[in-house]
Scaffold this active site. Structure first.
Site, PDB file in Angstrom:
ATOM      1  N   ARG A  71      31.947  63.733  80.937  1.00  0.00           N
ATOM      2  CA  ARG A  71      31.138  64.264  79.529  1.00  0.00           C
ATOM      3  C   ARG A  71      29.624  63.579  79.729  1.00  0.00           C
ATOM      4  O   ARG A  71      28.719  64.141  79.054  1.00  0.00           O
ATOM      5  CB  ARG A  71      31.837  63.284  78.322  1.00  0.00           C
ATOM      6  CG  ARG A  71      31.648  64.151  77.371  1.00  0.00           C
ATOM      7  CD  ARG A  71      32.060  63.999  75.846  1.00  0.00           C
ATOM      8  NE  ARG A  71      33.438  63.242  75.943  1.00  0.00           N
ATOM      9  CZ  ARG A  71      33.757  62.089  76.040  1.00  0.00           C
ATOM     10  NH1 ARG A  71      32.839  61.125  75.892  1.00  0.00           N
ATOM     11  NH2 ARG A  71      35.090  61.629  75.825  1.00  0.00           N
ATOM     12  N   TYR A 125      14.747  80.796  62.281  1.00  0.00           N
ATOM     13  CA  TYR A 125      15.937  81.646  62.733  1.00  0.00           C
ATOM     14  C   TYR A 125      17.091  81.301  61.814  1.00  0.00           C
ATOM     15  O   TYR A 125      17.217  80.416  61.454  1.00  0.00           O
ATOM     16  CB  TYR A 125      16.144  80.927  64.341  1.00  0.00           C
ATOM     17  CG  TYR A 125      17.438  81.542  64.774  1.00  0.00           C
ATOM     18  CD1 TYR A 125      17.600  82.615  65.360  1.00  0.00           C
ATOM     19  CD2 TYR A 125      18.422  80.643  65.338  1.00  0.00           C
ATOM     20  CE1 TYR A 125      18.682  83.272  66.063  1.00  0.00           C
ATOM     21  CE2 TYR A 125      19.358  80.967  66.079  1.00  0.00           C
ATOM     22  CZ  TYR A 125      19.629  82.237  66.476  1.00  0.00           C
ATOM     23  OH  TYR A 125      20.771  82.692  67.167  1.00  0.00           O
ATOM     24  N   ASP A 197      11.365  74.318  67.195  1.00  0.00           N
ATOM     25  CA  ASP A 197      11.946  75.222  68.038  1.00  0.00           C
ATOM     26  C   ASP A 197      11.122  76.228  68.935  1.00  0.00           C
ATOM     27  O   ASP A 197      10.288  77.270  68.432  1.00  0.00           O
ATOM     28  CB  ASP A 197      12.878  76.243  67.049  1.00  0.00           C
ATOM     29  CG  ASP A 197      13.740  77.257  67.906  1.00  0.00           C
ATOM     30  OD1 ASP A 197      13.215  77.565  69.122  1.00  0.00           O
ATOM     31  OD2 ASP A 197      14.930  77.614  67.374  1.00  0.00           O
ATOM     32  N   LYS A 222      17.965  82.156  76.010  1.00  0.00           N
ATOM     33  CA  LYS A 222      17.084  83.261  76.134  1.00  0.00           C
ATOM     34  C   LYS A 222      16.273  83.513  77.486  1.00  0.00           C
ATOM     35  O   LYS A 222      16.716  83.700  78.510  1.00  0.00           O
ATOM     36  CB  LYS A 222      16.051  83.029  74.986  1.00  0.00           C
ATOM     37  CG  LYS A 222      16.935  82.920  73.893  1.00  0.00           C
ATOM     38  CD  LYS A 222      17.634  84.219  73.238  1.00  0.00           C
ATOM     39  CE  LYS A 222      18.573  83.723  72.030  1.00  0.00           C
ATOM     40  NZ  LYS A 222      18.280  83.115  70.916  1.00  0.00           N
TER      41      LYS A 222
HETATM   42  C1  PLP Z   1      18.933  82.507  69.729  1.00  0.00           C
HETATM   43  C2  PLP Z   1      18.040  81.479  69.062  1.00  0.00           C
HETATM   44  C3  PLP Z   1      18.538  80.269  68.950  1.00  0.00           C
HETATM   45  C4  PLP Z   1      19.879  79.766  69.297  1.00  0.00           C
HETATM   46  O1  PLP Z   1      20.289  79.787  70.468  1.00  0.00           O
HETATM   47  P1  PLP Z   1      21.709  80.151  70.992  1.00  0.00           P
HETATM   48  O2  PLP Z   1      21.628  79.769  72.519  1.00  0.00           O
HETATM   49  O3  PLP Z   1      22.215  81.482  70.849  1.00  0.00           O
HETATM   50  O4  PLP Z   1      22.546  79.246  70.168  1.00  0.00           O
HETATM   51  C5  PLP Z   1      17.858  79.164  68.476  1.00  0.00           C
HETATM   52  N1  PLP Z   1      16.514  79.410  68.045  1.00  0.00           N
HETATM   53  C6  PLP Z   1      15.951  80.722  68.207  1.00  0.00           C
HETATM   54  C7  PLP Z   1      14.468  81.076  67.879  1.00  0.00           C
HETATM   55  C8  PLP Z   1      16.655  81.899  68.785  1.00  0.00           C
HETATM   56  O5  PLP Z   1      16.327  83.045  68.860  1.00  0.00           O
END
Ligand code: PLP
Length: 411
Positions: A71, A125, A197, A222
């Site tokens: 872990r 988001y 973020d 992403k």
């Molecule tokens: C897609 C996304 C997330 C979440 O990411 P996941 O890996 O799909 O959980 C968070 N913030 C933004 C701006 C995103 O586009």
């Protein structure tokens, strides 16, 4: 040759290496890679101890690079976390999570307690909003939203109980930018932890921790993964928050698979060239769209004249392929016919992969204080789409969009 780059003694007077050079070398410790270029995939739950002395010694050290139990990861995950730290100026460390949403939850659960108030940019988001209005509320934490473009609205909302602010810049659906340094400064002055973020810009486009942000989170699903085949998230912070972030992630049992870590690490190596290509294509396509009679507004921060461009030019060192635009008139149905007519854009969530994607832009259900359509756009022009520009030839993407616009008009 073994690990020569990493082994070489560093001269403190050497100028810092460029981001391209760092992306190639990051995380490649010789003791993790052995004689090969990449760290092997260490599939491991049990870590074996040599003898009882090392078994007794094991739990004392809780740091990456120390074997303990699955872990806490093994070299494949450690290499990725260290690589992300090395490209994030100001970071003392990086915690990996199984998704971007998990990274956001991990950061919020690190700094918030029952009775606290969380402030959130209103264009955040959707799952971040849902987390504030659901999970956080269930734990006795109240979430309030503010217009990200209005620093004084943020300051007016701050109260004794406000303990954290979650920023997203630009908002990943409607692309409004906020003044992150000013908001982070206003937060810090009041003892409020700022979390950004930074999925859109990544560390290559915006070095959050050097601009006053306390914790930077990102969906590696992403840009960094970049190939639409792995899900992961990360949170990086300076020494003030890194240790508690890591401890909380361990309390929550967060761990990522070594196979996914290897995929994301592979994506990281080419992050800069992919982002540069996607940015230049997005600029070309958005500039073309802004001249089209069918388009009411292009929301692409990198494009001069687009909303938020001045902040982008002041604060950012790079962009990406994600932007939105609104049609002049039309209906949800005509917008859908445009999307259906596209041949080179997949219809689907996520973005930042090598392939182009499209989704409709319908922010109304996901807003509390910001008006939609935005200022300067009439109500009849409220239908739009978001494009994630991939690595295809921009001329082909433009031809595809043009064909779809013509088809939409003929419907
Ligand atoms: C897609 C996304 C997330 C979440 O990411 P996941 O890996 O799909 O959980 C968070 N913030 C933004 C701006 C995103 O586009």
């Amino acid at each position: 040759m073994l690990g020569r780059m990493a082994d070489k003694k560093k001269n403190p007077d050497d100028p810092p290496k460029g981001i391209g050079t760092r992306l190639v070398a990051a995380g490649r410790r010789p003791e993790w890679t052995g004689p090969v270029v990449n760290p092997p995939v260490w599939r491991a739950s049990t870590h074996l101890y040599e003898d009882m002395a090392s078994h007794r010694d094991g739990p004392r050290h809780n740091e990456d690079g120390r074997f303990f139990y699955g872990r806490r990861g093994a070299p494949t995950q450690w290499a990725l976390a260290e690589a992300l730290t090395q490209i994030e100026p100001g970071a003392a460390g990086t915690v990996l999570y199984p998704s971007g949403v998990a990274a956001i939850a991990g950061a919020l659960l690190t700094v918030l307690r029952p009775g606290d108030v969380l402030l959130m940019t209103d264009n955040a988001y959707d799952p971040s909003r849902t987390m504030g209005l659901g999970l956080m509320r269930d734990f006795g934490i109240e979430t309030r939203f503010f217009d990200p473009r209005d620093v004084s609205a943020f300051e007016a909302l701050c109260c004794e109980r406000t303990k954290a602010v979650l920023l997203e810049c630009p908002g990943s659906l409607t692309m409004e930018l906020c003044d992150v340094p000013a908001l982070a400064r206003a937060a810090r002055k009041r003892g409020i932890v700022s979390i950004l973020d930074n999925t859109w810009a990544s560390a290559l486009g915006f070095t959050a921790l050097t601009r006053g942000v306390d914790i930077v989170v990102s969906s590696l699903t992403k840009h960094v993964g970049g190939h639409s085949d792995a899900m992961m998230g990360a949170a990086s912070a300076g020494s003030k928050f890194y240790a508690t972030l890591r401890k909380r992630a361990q309390n929550l049992g967060q761990v990522v698979s070594p196979d996914d870590a290897a995929l994301v690490l592979r994506g990281l190596r080419t992050l800069q060239v992919r982002l540069e290509r996607e940015t230049s294509s997005a600029l070309e396509i958005s500039a073309w769209l802004s001249q089209r009679p069918e388009i009411a507004q292009v929301m692409c921060p990198m494009l001069p004249g687009s909303p938020g461009h001045q902040i982008w030019a002041r604060d950012f060192t790079g962009g990406c392929g994600l932007f939105s635009f609104l049609f002049k008139g039309g209906t949800a149905l005509s917008r859908d016919s445009f999307i259906d007519a596209l041949e080179l854009f997949g219809i689907g969530y996520s973005w930042g992969g090598f392939e182009s994607l499209v989704v409709p832009v319908d922010p109304v259900p996901y807003r509390s204080v910001m008006a939609w359509p935005p200022k300067g756009v009439t109500r009849k022009d409220r239908f739009g789409v978001r494009l994630s520009i991939g690595l295809e030839d921009p001329a082909d993407l433009i031809a595809d969009i043009e064909r779809a616009l013509v088809k939409m008009a003929a419907n």
